[in-house]
Design a protein around this motif. Structure first.
Motif, PDB file in Angstrom:
ATOM      1  N   UNK A 101       0.829  -1.207   0.000  1.00 37.94           N
ATOM      2  CA  UNK A 101       0.000   0.000   0.000  1.00 37.94           C
ATOM      3  C   UNK A 101       0.863   1.255   0.000  1.00 37.94           C
ATOM      4  N   UNK A 102       0.370   2.299  -0.651  1.00 34.35           N
ATOM      5  CA  UNK A 102       1.117   3.544  -0.759  1.00 34.35           C
ATOM      6  C   UNK A 102       0.919   4.383   0.492  1.00 34.35           C
ATOM      7  N   UNK A 103       2.035   4.896   1.039  1.00 37.73           N
ATOM      8  CA  UNK A 103       1.993   5.741   2.226  1.00 37.73           C
ATOM      9  C   UNK A 103       2.391   7.155   1.845  1.00 37.73           C
ATOM     10  N   UNK A 104       1.659   8.119   2.346  1.00 40.50           N
ATOM     11  CA  UNK A 104       1.994   9.508   2.081  1.00 40.50           C
ATOM     12  C   UNK A 104       1.090  10.418   2.881  1.00 40.50           C
ATOM     13  N   UNK A 105       1.411  11.701   2.889  1.00 40.83           N
ATOM     14  CA  UNK A 105       0.562  12.611   3.639  1.00 40.83           C
ATOM     15  C   UNK A 105       1.198  13.960   3.833  1.00 40.83           C
ATOM     16  N   UNK A 106       0.553  14.740   4.694  1.00 42.51           N
ATOM     17  CA  UNK A 106       1.000  16.097   4.960  1.00 42.51           C
ATOM     18  C   UNK A 106       0.725  16.455   6.412  1.00 42.51           C
ATOM     19  N   UNK A 107       1.674  17.162   7.019  1.00 43.69           N
ATOM     20  CA  UNK A 107       1.555  17.599   8.410  1.00 43.69           C
ATOM     21  C   UNK A 107       1.755  19.110   8.459  1.00 43.69           C
ATOM     22  N   UNK A 108       0.898  19.805   9.203  1.00 48.43           N
ATOM     23  CA  UNK A 108       1.053  21.244   9.399  1.00 48.43           C
ATOM     24  C   UNK A 108       1.467  21.489  10.847  1.00 48.43           C
ATOM     25  N   UNK A 109       2.567  22.192  11.042  1.00 50.31           N
ATOM     26  CA  UNK A 109       3.083  22.450  12.379  1.00 50.31           C
ATOM     27  C   UNK A 109       3.310  23.952  12.572  1.00 50.31           C
ATOM     28  N   UNK A 110       3.482  24.350  13.830  1.00 52.55           N
ATOM     29  CA  UNK A 110       3.881  25.718  14.132  1.00 52.55           C
ATOM     30  C   UNK A 110       5.324  25.932  13.685  1.00 52.55           C
ATOM     31  N   UNK A 111       5.665  27.170  13.420  1.00 51.22           N
ATOM     32  CA  UNK A 111       7.039  27.499  13.045  1.00 51.22           C
ATOM     33  C   UNK A 111       8.023  26.969  14.088  1.00 51.22           C
ATOM     34  N   UNK A 112       9.120  26.383  13.592  1.00 54.76           N
ATOM     35  CA  UNK A 112      10.225  25.923  14.445  1.00 54.76           C
ATOM     36  C   UNK A 112       9.823  24.807  15.408  1.00 54.76           C
ATOM     37  N   UNK A 113       8.857  23.976  15.018  1.00 59.70           N
ATOM     38  CA  UNK A 113       8.445  22.873  15.878  1.00 59.70           C
ATOM     39  C   UNK A 113       8.841  21.504  15.316  1.00 59.70           C
ATOM     40  N   UNK A 114       9.793  21.492  14.388  1.00 61.94           N
ATOM     41  CA  UNK A 114      10.394  20.244  13.901  1.00 61.94           C
ATOM     42  C   UNK A 114      11.793  20.576  13.404  1.00 61.94           C
ATOM     43  N   UNK A 115      12.724  19.662  13.639  1.00 62.65           N
ATOM     44  CA  UNK A 115      14.092  19.878  13.174  1.00 62.65           C
ATOM     45  C   UNK A 115      14.183  19.555  11.683  1.00 62.65           C
ATOM     46  N   UNK A 116      15.239  20.043  11.054  1.00 64.57           N
ATOM     47  CA  UNK A 116      15.465  19.740   9.642  1.00 64.57           C
ATOM     48  C   UNK A 116      15.595  18.228   9.437  1.00 64.57           C
ATOM     49  N   UNK A 117      16.220  17.561  10.390  1.00 66.28           N
ATOM     50  CA  UNK A 117      16.391  16.110  10.282  1.00 66.28           C
ATOM     51  C   UNK A 117      15.046  15.388  10.351  1.00 66.28           C
ATOM     52  N   UNK A 118      14.171  15.822  11.266  1.00 62.63           N
ATOM     53  CA  UNK A 118      12.845  15.206  11.375  1.00 62.63           C
ATOM     54  C   UNK A 118      12.036  15.408  10.094  1.00 62.63           C
ATOM     55  N   UNK A 119      12.099  16.610   9.556  1.00 58.27           N
ATOM     56  CA  UNK A 119      11.359  16.909   8.327  1.00 58.27           C
ATOM     57  C   UNK A 119      11.872  16.058   7.174  1.00 58.27           C
ATOM     58  N   UNK A 120      13.196  15.921   7.073  1.00 57.19           N
ATOM     59  CA  UNK A 120      13.800  15.136   5.990  1.00 57.19           C
ATOM     60  C   UNK A 120      13.448  13.657   6.128  1.00 57.19           C
ATOM     61  N   UNK A 121      13.461  13.145   7.351  1.00 47.47           N
ATOM     62  CA  UNK A 121      13.146  11.728   7.574  1.00 47.47           C
ATOM     63  C   UNK A 121      11.705  11.418   7.182  1.00 47.47           C
ATOM     64  N   UNK A 122      10.779  12.264   7.591  1.00 47.27           N
ATOM     65  CA  UNK A 122       9.378  12.052   7.242  1.00 47.27           C
ATOM     66  C   UNK A 122       9.170  12.080   5.733  1.00 47.27           C
ATOM     67  N   UNK A 123       9.863  12.993   5.080  1.00 48.99           N
ATOM     68  CA  UNK A 123       9.693  13.140   3.635  1.00 48.99           C
ATOM     69  C   UNK A 123      10.368  11.990   2.875  1.00 48.99           C
ATOM     70  N   UNK A 124      11.611  11.688   3.221  1.00 47.21           N
ATOM     71  CA  UNK A 124      12.385  10.699   2.464  1.00 47.21           C
ATOM     72  C   UNK A 124      11.922   9.271   2.716  1.00 47.21           C
TER      73      UNK A 124
END
Length: 239
Positions: A1-24
């Motif tokens: 099954x295909x996994x994907x999605x979108x998350x909306x957060x407040x400014x500065x509430x996720x690190x660059x590494x967390x954002x990259x991991x979720x995306x990649x």
């Protein structure tokens, strides 16, 4: 099954590494937006989520994670309202001293995704929502304005009553934009549809065995306070 999605957060509430991991690794895109007053990013992210939801089918499982603050981050103005109308409305609501549960009775009627409308948009997909509450008593239909919860607890009349009570009416101390007051008046007069109720197929029983939309409370203020007290006690404090 295909996994994907979108998350909306407040400014500065996720690190660059967390954002990259979720995306990649999971194809989940992270967007930032403004809080407590929404901005153009809030609208763009909300509309993107609503588009994803509307493209789902009866074989789709949608996992929704909701927390306090979601009302500003997930913001899609109901036509003919514009973002500026909702920004002004949020500011006036905050100025009025209105408690969050009352604010959300009004806000959910002004947008495309609140008050159960996200779940209704996703129908016939299965929607599972995990909710982190910031409101005393944990009313699921009011946390982040209840995007996946049927709105059985309020209607246009309630919203209009709160407008009068808190001086948000024309000429009041915290007057709402004319376009917003016009929409609330039209809703009260029965000229606009209200938020979806439990009778909507997104919330009614599927094959008379289960609902295809389920909301689960995973945390609240009480749990947070008790956890803090337990940790303080471990550190030698007397909470």
């Amino acid at each position: 099954p295909k996994l994907g999605g979108l998350v909306i957060i407040k400014d500065d509430h996720a690190t660059d590494e967390e954002i990259k991991t979720l995306n990649d690794k999971h194809s989940i895109v992270v967007r930032s937006a403004s809080h407590p007053v929404p901005d153009a990013r809030s609208v763009a992210g909300a509309n993107e989520i609503l588009q994803l939801a509307s493209s789902s089918d009866d074989r789709t499982l949608i996992l929704v994670c909701v927390s306090g603050g979601g009302s500003a981050l997930f913001c899609s103005p109901r036509s003919p309202l514009e973002l500026e109308d909702l920004m002004a409305t949020n500011s006036r609501l905050l100025e009025s001293g209105m408690p969050i549960e009352h604010m959300n009775v009004i806000r959910k009627r002004l947008e495309n995704g609140k008050g159960g409308r996200l779940a209704a948009t996703a129908y016939p997909a299965t929607v599972l929502t995990l909710i982190l509450s910031d409101i005393i008593g944990d009313p699921l239909d009011l946390i982040a304005s209840g995007p996946t919860v049927p709105d059985d607890g309020s209607d246009w009349d309630d919203a209009c009553r709160l407008v009068q009570e808190y001086g948000l009416n024309a000429g009041g101390n915290h007057e709402l934009p004319k376009a917003v007051l016009d929409m609330l008046r039209m809703g009260k007069e029965g000229k606009l549809d209200d938020t979806p109720k439990s009778s909507h197929p997104a919330f009614s029983a599927n094959d008379q065995t289960k609902s295809i939309s389920e909301n689960i409370l995973v945390g609240n203020n009480y749990a947070a306070v008790m956890a803090a007290a337990e940790e303080a006690e471990k550190m030698g404090y007397n909470p």
